[in-house]
Design an enzyme around this catalytic site. Structure first.
Site, PDB file in Angstrom:
ATOM      1  N   HIS A   6       0.971   3.892   7.267  1.00 50.46           N
ATOM      2  CA  HIS A   6       0.427   4.754   6.232  1.00 50.46           C
ATOM      3  C   HIS A   6       0.769   6.206   6.518  1.00 50.46           C
ATOM      4  CE1 HIS A   6      -2.828   1.952   4.311  1.00 50.46           C
ATOM      5  NE2 HIS A   6      -1.606   1.641   3.968  1.00 50.46           N
ATOM      6  N   SER A  23       0.803  -1.222   0.000  1.00 44.44           N
ATOM      7  CA  SER A  23       0.000   0.000   0.000  1.00 44.44           C
ATOM      8  C   SER A  23       0.834   1.268   0.000  1.00 44.44           C
ATOM      9  CB  SER A  23      -0.943   0.001   1.207  1.00 44.44           C
ATOM     10  OG  SER A  23      -0.196  -0.029   2.393  1.00 44.44           O
ATOM     11  N   ASP A  49      -8.093   5.869   4.419  1.00 48.67           N
ATOM     12  CA  ASP A  49      -8.165   4.640   5.211  1.00 48.67           C
ATOM     13  C   ASP A  49      -9.480   4.433   5.960  1.00 48.67           C
ATOM     14  OD1 ASP A  49      -5.699   4.028   4.366  1.00 48.67           O
ATOM     15  OD2 ASP A  49      -4.664   4.428   6.246  1.00 48.67           O
TER      16      ASP A  49
END
Lengths: 180, 167
Positions: free
Chosen positions: A96, A57, A123
């Site tokens: 992230h 990701s 997210d």
């Protein structure tokens, strides 16, 4: 007959001593690994100062198998920071980037929204149902350092657990049978 | 003493040490780079500006972003992540920081760029404070190394103002 007993005794004591030596060196290896890990925890201020990236990701910045070093500091979290967070009730930490921060006027509580660089949307779909923001207690640390590929060792070992036991067994055997 | 195992062990230890040393040196060498960067952002148009049914203001704008980040690249740079954030204060929040646009710069050749775009992420306030609001646009970048320490910096561009009326 006295010399037979003497010889036997000297032989067994040597072997015993060697055996002890091996166990001590094995113990030293294990404890020094533990010491290094604990020192890393102290220095970084994180419960788990090193994480392995397991998803794509954050490609092309971080790929599967790369290692990130984390740091926890008093500095507030700002947009752009790469954070490691843990959603309540899920045990896989996620790495992230922060894309939105709202900091309350009176309490200085921060509400944070994250997104993977390689993901098309933010997210919120990965948070718990109804959860719109991350807060400070979700954040485990901030990524400060990067080391490529090294994490593949752990990924392979979690994918094929047998390999882990074979490796540990082989290392143990090597230490125990090594001649001085 | 000179068994195969010992030699293999010595070779492995030595090569890992050298590799670790080279990684550390590559990361340290980044400190010798003192980048000089520039960025300009123009708000070309407010596409629309309205209050959502739930009471939050939302604005859509067209931006012209140009920047020169070439000097950030060293031999240890894998990519530069760049994003433009709107930052402002409201009675409720001491800081609102919203990413409006972001991009990944893979090489030095792409680090001098200009782009004409509307905001990629939604610009929504928590409340109805955006009319006539003064805000900063900040160009942030995050240098991701091939190995070692990551670094980040920014250019703050103050003095932008949203329209006084919805449109």
């Amino acid at each position: 007959m006295g010399w037979v007993a003497d010889t036997l005794h000297s032989v067994t004591s040597i072997q015993l001593r060697e055996l002890f030596n091996h166990f001590i060196s094995l113990g030293l290896i294990v404890t020094s690994a533990l010491v290094i890990w604990k020192v890393l925890i102290c220095v970084s201020g994180c419960q788990s100062p090193v994480v392995v990236v397991i998803s794509a990701s954050m490609e092309p910045g971080f790929g599967r198998g790369d290692i990130l070093f984390l740091h926890t500091s008093k500095d507030p979290i700002r947009a752009g920071d790469i954070v490691v967070y843990n959603i309540d009730g899920k045990d896989i930490p996620i790495v992230h980037r922060v894309i939105e921060v709202r900091e309350r006027q009176n309490t200085e509580e921060a509400y944070i929204l994250t997104k993977g660089d390689n993901n098309p949307s933010d997210d919120r779909v990965m948070y718990n149902p109804g959860q719109k923001w991350l807060q400070e207690h979700h954040i485990m640390g901030r990524a400060v350092g990067f080391l490529p590929y090294v994490g593949w060792v752990t990924i392979i070992m979690t994918d094929i657990p047998v390999l882990k036991y074979i490796l540990i067994g082989a290392l143990g055997l090597l230490v125990l049978t090594m001649k001085e | 003493m000179h068994s195969f195992g010992y030699r293999a062990n010595a070779l492995l230890t030595f090569s890992i040490t050298i590799l670790a040393l080279m990684c550390a040196m590559a990361s340290v060498s980044d400190n010798f780079n003192t980048p000089t960067t520039s960025a300009q952002v123009q708000v070309l148009n407010i596409n629309w500006f309205q209050k959502q049914p739930n009471g939050n203001d939302e604005v859509s704008m067209t931006l012209n972003i140009s920047a020169d980040l070439q000097s950030l690249f060293t031999w240890n740079t894998k990519q530069v992540f760049v994003f433009l954030a709107a930052e402002y204060e409201t009675p409720k929040n001491s800081l609102n920081q919203i990413s409006l646009w972001d991009g990944i710069i893979p090489t030095k050749e792409h680090a001098k760029f200009w782009i004409h775009t509307s905001n990629k992420y939604r610009f929504i306030d928590q409340g109805s404070n955006l009319r006539g609001k003064e805000y900063n646009l900040t160009m942030h970048w995050h240098v991701m190394p091939k190995t070692g320490k990551m670094s980040a910096d920014k250019i703050v561009m103050p003095g932008y103002r949203l329209p006084v009326e919805y449109r």
